[in-house]
Design a protein around this motif. Sequence first.
Motif, PDB file in Angstrom:
ATOM      1  N   LEU A 141      29.063  72.791   3.780  1.00 18.02           N
ATOM      2  CA  LEU A 141      28.588  71.702   2.918  1.00 18.02           C
ATOM      3  C   LEU A 141      27.236  72.101   2.315  1.00 18.02           C
ATOM      4  O   LEU A 141      26.327  72.518   3.046  1.00 18.02           O
ATOM      5  CB  LEU A 141      28.417  70.437   3.762  1.00 18.02           C
ATOM      6  N   TYR A 146      23.388  66.086  -0.915  1.00 24.66           N
ATOM      7  CA  TYR A 146      23.460  64.942   0.020  1.00 24.66           C
ATOM      8  C   TYR A 146      22.086  64.461   0.469  1.00 24.66           C
ATOM      9  O   TYR A 146      21.864  63.256   0.563  1.00 24.66           O
ATOM     10  CB  TYR A 146      24.337  65.324   1.228  1.00 24.66           C
ATOM     11  N   ILE A 171      31.092  62.286   3.862  1.00 22.68           N
ATOM     12  CA  ILE A 171      31.119  63.056   5.120  1.00 22.68           C
ATOM     13  C   ILE A 171      32.161  62.530   6.122  1.00 22.68           C
ATOM     14  O   ILE A 171      32.833  63.346   6.763  1.00 22.68           O
ATOM     15  CB  ILE A 171      29.709  63.140   5.775  1.00 22.68           C
ATOM     16  N   MET A 174      35.363  64.237   5.545  1.00 25.96           N
ATOM     17  CA  MET A 174      35.289  65.664   5.887  1.00 25.96           C
ATOM     18  C   MET A 174      35.363  65.858   7.400  1.00 25.96           C
ATOM     19  O   MET A 174      36.014  66.772   7.890  1.00 25.96           O
ATOM     20  CB  MET A 174      33.973  66.269   5.372  1.00 25.96           C
ATOM     21  N   VAL A 180      31.775  70.183  10.197  1.00 25.61           N
ATOM     22  CA  VAL A 180      31.027  70.376   8.955  1.00 25.61           C
ATOM     23  C   VAL A 180      29.772  71.184   9.281  1.00 25.61           C
ATOM     24  O   VAL A 180      29.027  70.845  10.197  1.00 25.61           O
ATOM     25  CB  VAL A 180      30.634  69.016   8.321  1.00 25.61           C
ATOM     26  N   THR A 182      26.224  72.610   7.749  1.00 31.35           N
ATOM     27  CA  THR A 182      25.332  72.457   6.599  1.00 31.35           C
ATOM     28  C   THR A 182      23.934  72.995   6.892  1.00 31.35           C
ATOM     29  O   THR A 182      23.609  73.318   8.039  1.00 31.35           O
ATOM     30  CB  THR A 182      25.308  70.990   6.114  1.00 31.35           C
TER      31      THR A 182
END
Length: 423
Positions: A141, A146, A171, A174, A180, A182
Amino acid sequence: MLVFKFGGASVKDAEGIANLAKIVSNYQGNKLLIVVSAMGKITNALEKLTKAYYNRDSDVDKIYESIKAYHYNILHELFNDGSAIFDDVANTFVEIDWMLEDEPQDSYDFIYDQLVSIGELLSTKIVNAYLNKTGIKSQWLDVRGYVHTDNTYREGIVDWVKTKQSIQQDIPAMLSKGIVVTQGFLGGTSENFTTTLGREGSDYTASIFASCLQADSVTAWKDVPGILNADPKLFQDTIKFDELSYTEAIEMTYYGASVIHPKTIKPLQNAGIPLCVKSFNAPEAVGTIIKDTDKRSFEKAIIIVKQNQVLLSISAKDYSFINENHLSDIYRLFAKNHIKVNVVQTSALSLSVCFDYTDDRFNPLLQELKQSYNTKYNSNLSLITLRHYEYPLLSSLTQGKNVLLEQLSRNTAQIVIEDFRTE
Ligand code: ASP
């Protein structure tokens, strides 16, 4: 839902990334978002690159090549030649190539964020690819879409309303598809430029995601067993706290305990989300939990040492009393030059302030102050803060030292001294 934060030390080499994957594999049944910092000391290396590029120094290429080599060495250890991650990493470096080809035009802070942010973009791409390689379903991500900030480069201020909206919109879906991964430390402006949130800001990123997603907990995986009462590199016989209150943790970070970024705790406290600090070398061990607790007694004082401090004394040129007008004028200059004051003391004729020394902040401040005030300063100092102090400890730390400033309150003692060493 869980949020994990892995700092630079946990992903400093191929072994570290493999260890991260092993830790994560134990949580596969959970919804999990992982915030990752740049590898090892790469942020420092990128800062060096930024300075060299900005000053048009001759060692730009040398620094840049060593940053590339560091990442490619790790890639070769983790992946087979021809793996798609090699292209992905190469494309990320192309962004730097383009910047370095041009002469520096923009402000230092803007250039810093565009260059230094590459560290997190690279580390997360590599971690994400490695998790997928080992069979852990993971999605990369880009945090810059975001965590929305204003355009205060190097110290982006988070727009919480926009950030919450973006995170809550995308999110959860996801997370139901897999992990995830990031970047910590980064944000994006409304013009799509990259910002950073201040050094060591990845903890704060983890806290932003956790509070927007109402996570069950955040775990910061560190190279220490938890939160200790003092830095074990400086003091012997340290002890680990099993639990700490949010308030104590906020106080510790405020005074400079580097184990957690200062902005991390507040959003978690507001949302009632516990923060666990655990060792990535001993994932089964308990670590420290920061939560709502009324723990008030401390077996040992907490000692926080901040090095590389400067103590600056400012007085009016006509030797008049330091009054409210002077103070507001001086503080305006601190704010303008992004100086965060660690300790302040006023006397009739002068104001003394202690803060972190960096030449790019200090020199412009001094030039501006000198136009209206007399200034005197000492650098290379240490600021020691003792929480829940006792006098014998205080005097043992100051014995034989040149103490330039001392402040005591009920719970906290602060001293600024020369030559702090602990052999
Ligand atoms: N990589 C950034 C730094 O070293 C952010 C972080 O690690 O938290 O400051």
